[in-house]
Design a protein around this motif. Structure first.
Motif, PDB file in Angstrom:
ATOM      1  N   ASP A 334      37.841  14.507  -7.910  1.00 32.26           N
ATOM      2  CA  ASP A 334      36.627  13.751  -8.208  1.00 32.26           C
ATOM      3  C   ASP A 334      37.005  12.287  -8.402  1.00 32.26           C
ATOM      4  O   ASP A 334      38.093  11.987  -8.911  1.00 32.26           O
ATOM      5  CB  ASP A 334      35.959  14.244  -9.494  1.00 32.26           C
ATOM      6  CG  ASP A 334      35.711  15.749  -9.510  1.00 32.26           C
ATOM      7  OD1 ASP A 334      35.538  16.331  -8.423  1.00 32.26           O
ATOM      8  OD2 ASP A 334      35.695  16.320 -10.618  1.00 32.26           O
ATOM      9  N   THR A 343      30.154   9.940 -10.745  1.00 30.92           N
ATOM     10  CA  THR A 343      31.300  10.655 -10.207  1.00 30.92           C
ATOM     11  C   THR A 343      30.927  11.273  -8.875  1.00 30.92           C
ATOM     12  O   THR A 343      29.842  11.855  -8.740  1.00 30.92           O
ATOM     13  CB  THR A 343      31.750  11.769 -11.173  1.00 30.92           C
ATOM     14  OG1 THR A 343      32.184  11.177 -12.401  1.00 30.92           O
ATOM     15  CG2 THR A 343      32.904  12.581 -10.584  1.00 30.92           C
ATOM     16  N   LYS A 344      31.819  11.144  -7.899  1.00 28.71           N
ATOM     17  CA  LYS A 344      31.638  11.834  -6.624  1.00 28.71           C
ATOM     18  C   LYS A 344      32.706  12.889  -6.477  1.00 28.71           C
ATOM     19  O   LYS A 344      33.880  12.636  -6.704  1.00 28.71           O
ATOM     20  CB  LYS A 344      31.703  10.862  -5.447  1.00 28.71           C
ATOM     21  CG  LYS A 344      31.424  11.572  -4.112  1.00 28.71           C
ATOM     22  CD  LYS A 344      31.164  10.619  -2.962  1.00 28.71           C
ATOM     23  CE  LYS A 344      30.844  11.399  -1.680  1.00 28.71           C
ATOM     24  NZ  LYS A 344      30.568  10.506  -0.529  1.00 28.71           N
ATOM     25  N   LYS A 345      32.306  14.088  -6.081  1.00 34.29           N
ATOM     26  CA  LYS A 345      33.223  15.215  -5.972  1.00 34.29           C
ATOM     27  C   LYS A 345      33.636  15.426  -4.518  1.00 34.29           C
ATOM     28  O   LYS A 345      32.819  15.321  -3.603  1.00 34.29           O
ATOM     29  CB  LYS A 345      32.565  16.483  -6.517  1.00 34.29           C
ATOM     30  CG  LYS A 345      32.263  16.419  -8.013  1.00 34.29           C
ATOM     31  CD  LYS A 345      31.675  17.719  -8.498  1.00 34.29           C
ATOM     32  CE  LYS A 345      31.441  17.684 -10.001  1.00 34.29           C
ATOM     33  NZ  LYS A 345      32.711  17.559 -10.752  1.00 34.29           N
ATOM     34  N   PRO A 347      35.326  18.503  -2.845  1.00 33.23           N
ATOM     35  CA  PRO A 347      35.799  19.883  -3.051  1.00 33.23           C
ATOM     36  C   PRO A 347      37.026  20.184  -2.193  1.00 33.23           C
ATOM     37  O   PRO A 347      37.263  19.562  -1.148  1.00 33.23           O
ATOM     38  CB  PRO A 347      34.613  20.736  -2.609  1.00 33.23           C
ATOM     39  CG  PRO A 347      33.426  19.817  -2.674  1.00 33.23           C
ATOM     40  CD  PRO A 347      33.950  18.460  -2.334  1.00 33.23           C
TER      41      PRO A 347
END
Length: 349
Positions: A334, A343-345, A347
């Motif tokens: 993240d 926040t940018k995730k 995966p």
């Protein structure tokens, strides 16, 4: 039954209970590796903190400015719950990377320094003075000191930190999983050999379980070509610390395109680094999901800078905003922008 026989029976029962009791294993930690990309106004300072609270700081930013950079590093360390920094790796002896050492050690304990060896840029007074100030700190303090060679693995608990460049030398053999022919060498012009400390940068590949991070300091275009051509010796990288603050003396297609980073983070200043040509190269990288910039690049202008949600510091007063990456062992991570609070995730793939 005699007393002795009773004791024997009880002992046998106890041993049997131990043998057949469920085995209690320590739970595996799912805590992330924390990475702070600290705003040192166009210098570099990146703090890695493992789930076990072992720490590695790469570079210390500038001297002066009323200890601005040292204060920001200490603030990041405290945010991570640290009372000391275990290892400080200095990529090279330029003022924006090593200049902050004396101010840093005055504010937080440091365990061990890591560097590429003696200063090689002896014709530049500022660099000579910075190197001398660092050597004075080493001489007067009780610090560990390591000068690794290419191919060495640094002793950072919880991380695998492999040295791929140091003092002008580069790994001769590919890292595991790398070594494929590099088609992007043909897209990268040949440039004269750099004669400064930049070409001496101590560069590392940092692995946290499945996640791989590349930080080459200010390693220059000519050295990137040696490292990556004709075969890619580094392999795929998940998170790229953009070399040289995004200045156009680094970040060749032979490097950036071949390592196929998912995300790149650029520690540029408003007027230092963030070259237009570099921004264009990185934004065309195959498979790149995002570029993040510590500052809006005045040179790049609105047509080349990323969206402001991925910039820590935009126009206006110096505010020292930073990025914080939470990196997980499965390869996901993240990115938190302290300016926006968002926040940018990313995966795991």
């Amino acid at each position: 039954m005699t007393s002795r026989a009773a004791k024997s029976v009880l002992l046998l029962l106890a041993v049997a209970a131990l043998c057949f009791a469920p085995l209690q294993l320590p739970a595996q930690s799912h805590a992330p590796l924390q990475i702070y990309f600290i705003d040192v106004e166009g210098g570099q300072s990146t703090l890695f903190v493992t789930p076990e609270h072992k720490s590695l700081l790469i570079d210390t930013g500038w001297p002066g400015n009323e200890s601005r950079d040292a204060n920001r590093i200490v603030a990041a360390a405290k945010d991570a719950g640290l009372q000391r920094i275990d290892y400080v790796l200095l990529t090279h002896n330029h003022v924006d990377h090593t200049g902050g050492v004396p101010q840093l050690v005055a504010k937080i304990p440091v365990g061990t320094f890591i560097d590429h060896g003696p200063n090689r840029e002896t014709t530049d007074k500022t660099t000579v003075d910075v190197a001398a100030a660092y050597q004075k700190v080493l001489a007067e303090g009780h610090y560990g000191h390591l000068v690794p060679k290419v191919g060495d693995t640094l002793p950072i608990p919880g991380l695998q930190v492999k040295v791929v460049s140091s003092d002008g030398n580069l790994i001769a053999q590919p890292l595991p999983g790398a070594g494929q022919p590099n088609p992007f060498c043909a897209q990268s012009e040949q440039r004269p050999a750099d004669q400064t400390e930049n070409a001496r940068s101590l560069g590392v590949v940092i692995s946290f379980h499945k996640l791989r991070i590349l930080d080459l300091g200010d390693l220059t275009w000519d050295k990137e070509m040696e490292l990556m051509c004709p075969n890619n010796k580094v392999g795929h990288i998940d998170l790229l610390v953009v070399s040289h603050h995004g200045w156009d003396h680094s970040s060749s297609p032979a490097l950036v395109y071949a390592i196929t980073p998912r995300v790149a983070i650029m520690d540029n200043g408003a007027t230092k680094g963030g070259s237009t040509s570099t921004l264009k190269i990185i934004n065309k990288t195959p498979g790149l999901e995002d570029l993040w910039q510590l500052h809006y690049s005045e040179e790049g202008g609105p047509e080349n800078n990323v969206d402001e949600v991925r910039i820590a510091n935009v126009h206006g007063q110096d505010s020292g905003h930073y990025f914080k990456v939470a990196a997980y062992g499965n390869g996901g991570f993240d990115v938190f922008n302290s300016r926006t609070g968002a926040t940018k995730k990313y995966p795991a793939k």
